[in-house]
Structures are given as structure tokens and as C-alpha cells.
Scaffold this active site. Structure first.
Site, PDB file in Angstrom:
ATOM      1  N   ASP A   1      10.899  18.900  36.684  1.00  0.00           N
ATOM      2  CA  ASP A   1      10.087  19.598  35.695  1.00  0.00           C
ATOM      3  C   ASP A   1      10.233  18.960  34.318  1.00  0.00           C
ATOM      4  OD1 ASP A   1       8.450  21.436  34.452  1.00  0.00           O
ATOM      5  OD2 ASP A   1       9.964  23.003  34.309  1.00  0.00           O
TER       6      ASP A   1
ATOM      7  N   ASP B   1       2.357  18.073  31.326  1.00  0.00           N
ATOM      8  CA  ASP B   1       3.394  18.843  32.009  1.00  0.00           C
ATOM      9  C   ASP B   1       3.319  18.622  33.517  1.00  0.00           C
ATOM     10  OD1 ASP B   1       5.411  20.792  32.395  1.00  0.00           O
ATOM     11  OD2 ASP B   1       3.912  22.357  32.678  1.00  0.00           O
TER      12      ASP B   1
END
Length: 480
Positions: free
Chosen positions: A149, A354
Site C-alpha cells: 500500500d 494510490d
């Protein structure tokens, strides 16, 4: 057409779809892509991937390359496909709403209030359920599968003894079995770094001087435990005294991985801690859910290790001191089928790139213009009802294949990212009766735009924190 001829044609379409043109799709025209619907449906229904408890790795030209897989491909029990696809959209909406709230609170310098009896945890702004991509690392001599992430900073794994842990395929990490494990003291500068990495200060336990941490995620997930140091191995590269969270009270990943790898920019992120080894450079190529080939997560090295089919184009990161951990870019324009989308909002605010958000979010004015141009070019197909965050949907169940306009995203400095054919449409229903444009509108103009992982598929995305730039190039994702 005979059954034999039909089978040969389907096989040919499959080969063309995954091997031609360098971006995982057959280029029908300069401004169009061919989407073989029936081939995709067979792959979705019939393919069940192996467990991903141990991915491969290799070293090449100074780079460490980790095999990366989509967690859905790795699941032995995929369950109902339609339900899984729809659930992913709902979780994605939670993540984005939480991130927007987090960004707004920090930007406006709003401080969470603390009472004498209750501490309100600051939300990290992410949702665990949307994290899709898995790699294997070695921590204290034990292989650990972690979810990647870029929107998080602290790397953590579940640890023994555990008061509350979700089920995971691998044994929990036990620091008492490791001679290299050390606790981080609560009065250390490392413990104090937790504020920028997690939004919460490190705390001393009642019977211990160890640094306790808490990370609270946007969907109600969390991890609590002790901050520790351990020997980390990424492929053939070793990192001594790597700081990570040894989670003893965790909720969220539901058996898909041992923990999380934080690739943000704070002092405790993996990128910052390995700066002396990899120079602050990492990249990934995210495979689609249906593709049998794996993607890759690359640390350090030079561009020679990539398999990109187009030159890398770079754009500068947009500095944001209040939101330093995130990666912001200046999105300056978009084209649909080669037609420039006209809107004055381009280039006015930073976009967040992201790996954990699924669907790209655009400011309402930009989305409206993009949607109008897409519908103008993708005309004549029956509409379907929208679902969740997606409102531009079609019923393509009667078609063997369709031609779809290309989508290109442009950034400051001339960098461009062409959306792969696998990132244009989201299949809400696997029979193609509800297929939606995989872009969504933000609720308000002043919210932060996000480039999601669905649109990053089959693209080499390079993060160079030393030069403060991000690069893009087409690449058919494959570990080999």
C-alpha cells in the site's frame, strides 16, 4: 462456424489480448482498443488461482524484484464472482471517503481532541478491504506475505502472543523465536516518529517501556501492538534493524496476508528505511485480476530491469508538507479516443496516486466532461443501471467483442499514462450485462482527485523519492 473453428478463434483472441501491442491488449486502431468480452468471461468463470503464500524474487542489475499477485487470483475459493466485484466497489467508496476526510482534516489543521479518559484515534484514511496486491518478504528468517500500500507508512505483521488476530495461511511471527528481534523503547526518536507515520503517538505500556503503536483504518480495521526492530530480507537484499509493527490485536485483512507493507514517505515507511540500499526508488507493474501472469514490485536498480514497451515519461511530485506521506501529481489533461477533454479544472490541484484505491476519482466538472466525450464515442450500445460509485454502465452481454476508445491521462512536464484495456471497464456482473466505465466522480470540486490501481494495470509506475518524480510507461505485467 464449427465448434472446432470457434475454439481456435477464441484461443487466437486470448493470445492477442494478452500478448500483443505491449500493453496487454490488441490495438484495433490508434484511438481504439479491442475488448474480447467472451474470452474475459471464460477466464473469470473457469480460472482458479493457486495460493500465494510464497512468491518468487530475483536480483538484476542492482535491483531487487519481488513477484506481485492480485489477492483474488491467489484465492483458492473465490466465491460468488458478482458479489465479490460489487463488494470491492463498496469498500473502495469507504476508502475514498475516509481519505478525503483525512486530507481535509490535516489540510485545515484540525486537531483531534483528547479527553482525560478517552483517546480518539486519528484515522489513517485507508480501507483494508481495497488493498489488492501481495508480495512475500522474509522477516526474522520467516517468510511473510504482505499486502502492498502506497497510502500507508508503517509496515506491520501479526505477532505472537496475539490477543485478537484474524486467521492467516502462514504461522504468526513469534519474536521470542528470533535472536535478532528487539523492542523499540518508548522514549526513543523512533517511537516519536509514529505520529507522522500513523497519526497516533507511541505509548508506553503499563508494565513495559516498549513503544506501543495504533493504526486505525478507514473501514474500521485496525492494528495495535509493539514497535520492534528485525532483520528484513527483500529478495537477496538485507536490511538490519528494520522498524515494524508487531501486531497483537488486529482486525482487517481476514486471512489474506500476514500484514501490510507501507510504501509511503514518512521516516518509518519501508522506502525511507531502505534509502541507503535502494536510493529511495521503487516501482510496480500491477497485473489485472484475470491475468495468469504476475506483476512485479521493484526496489532500486535502473530502468534496464523493466520490460516497458514505451519510453518512461516523468512528472514531478507536487510538494505538500502537511500531507508529506502521500504521492501527489499535477494532472493537466485527458484524451478520450484522441480527443482532448476540455475543462478548466485540469492542473488546478494535486492528484493523489494510490495503489490501494481501486477506481480513479475525478472532480465533478472533469468527470462530466470525460463522461460526455466517452458516451459520444462509445455510442449505440444499450445502457445498464449504474452501481455504487459507477454511473456510466452498459449491457454488453450480447456482444462477442467491442471497440472502446483509448483513455490517456497527462501530467505536468508532458508525462502520460495510457489506460490499459483492462482498466477501462469494470465488470459489475461477470456476464457483461452490467459493465461500467471504471471512472467515478468525487462529490465536491474541492476534494482531492485520485489515480486508482484499476487504471494503473499493465503500466510500469516508478516512484523516485530522491528526485521527487513519478514515471509511467506501458508494460505487459509479468514477473518472468
Amino acid at each position: 462456424m464449427s465448434l472446432c473453428q470457434y475454439s481456435i478463434l477464441c484461443l487466437l483472441l486470448f493470445v492477442l489480448f494478452f500478448t500483443c501491442s505491449g500493453n496487454g491488449a490488441f490495438g484495433y486502431a490508434d484511438n481504439e482498443l479491442l475488448l474480447p468480452l467472451k474470452t474475459l468471461q471464460r477466464i473469470q468463470h473457469n480460472h482458479y488461482g493457486p495460493s500465494c503464500s510464497s512468491q518468487k524474487s530475483r536480483s538484476e542489475n542492482g535491483a531487487t524484484i519481488l513477484e506481485m499477485k492480485h489477492k483474488d487470483y491467489c484465492s483458492r475459493s473465490r466465491g460468488d464472482l458478482n458479489r465479490r466485484l460489487q463488494k470491492q466497489l463498496l469498500a473502495d467508496d469507504i476508502r475514498v471517503r475516509s481519505m478525503q476526510s483525512h486530507i481535509k482534516n490535516i489540510s485545515s489543521q484540525q486537531v483531534e481532541t483528547l479527553s482525560q479518559t478517552t483517546r480518539v484515534p486519528i484515522n489513517s484514511g485507508v480501507a483494508m478491504q481495497t488493498l489488492n496486491y501481495i508480495v512475500t518478504v522474509t522477516l526474522g528468517g520467516r517468510n511473510m506475505t504482505v499486502i502492498v500500500d502506497t497510502g500507508s507508512d508503517l509496515t506491520w505483521v501479526q505477532c505472537q502472543p496475539c490477543r485478537l488476530c484474524y486467521n492467516q495461511p502462514e504461522p504468526l511471527f513469534n519474536p521470542s523465536f528470533s535472536s535478532s528481534y528487539q523492542s523499540v523503547a518508548c522514549n526513543s526518536s523512533t517511537c516519536q516518529s509514529l505520529v507522522s507515520a500513523t497519526g497516533n503517538s507511541g505509548l508506553c505500556g503499563t508494565n513495559s517501556q516498549a513503544c506501543n503503536y495504533l493504526v486505525s483504518y478507514g473501514d474500521g480495521s485496525y492494528t495495535k501492538g509493539e514497535l520492534g526492530q528485525e532483520h528484513l530480507v527483500l529478495g537477496n537484499s538485507s536490511v538490519d534493524n528494520f522498524v515494524f509493527g508487531c501486531g497483537r490485536n488486529n482486525r482487517g485483512l481476514f486471512g489474506l496476508a500476514s500484514g501490510l507493507m507501507g510504501l509511503g514517505r514518512s521516516d518509518l515507511s519501508l522506502i525511507s528505511q531502505t534509502f541507503d540500499v535502494f536510493g529511495g526508488v521503487f516501482s510496480y507493474c500491477l497485473p489485472s485480476t484475470e491475468a495468469e501472469s504476475s506483476g512485479s514490485l521493484v526496489f532500486g536498480g535502473d530502468a534496464s530491469v523493466f520490460k516497458n514497451s514505451t519510453p518512461i515519461s516523468y512528472t514531478k511530485m507536487v510538494p505538500n508538507p502537511q500531507l508529506f506521506s502521500f504521492y501527489f501529481l499535477n494532472l493537466t489533461g485527458m484524451t478520450i479516443g484522441g480527443v482532448v477533454v476540455q475543462d478548466s479544472s485540469f492542473g488546478q490541484s494535486g492528484f493523489l496516486i494510490d495503489s490501494g484505491t481501486v477506481i480513479t476519482r475525478l472532480p465533478p466538472s472533469i468527470y462530466k466532461a470525460v463522461k460526455a466525450e466517452f458516451l459520444k464515442q462509445f455510442s449505440g450500445y444499450p445502457f445498464a443501471q449504474g452501481y455504487s460509485i459507477l454511473d456510466t454502465c452498459f449491457d454488453l452481454s450480447a456482444y462477442e467483442e467491442v471497440n472502446i476508445p483509448t483513455i490517456k491521462i497527462y501530467f505536468d512536464g508532458g508525462a502520460e499514462m495510457e489506460v490499459d484495456v483492462a482498466g477501462v471497464f469494470y465488470f459489475v456482473k461477470s456476464d457483461a450485462s452490467q459493465v461500467c466505465l471504471a471512472l467515478a466522480s468525487l462529490q465536491y470540486e474541492d476534494e482531492t482527485g485520485i489515480i486508482g490501481n484499476f487504471q494503473q494495470r499493465n503500466t510500469r509506475v516508478i516512484y523516485d523519492t530522491k528526485q521527487s518524480q513519478v514515471g509511467f510507461a506501458k508494460e505487459t505485467c509479468s514477473f518472468m
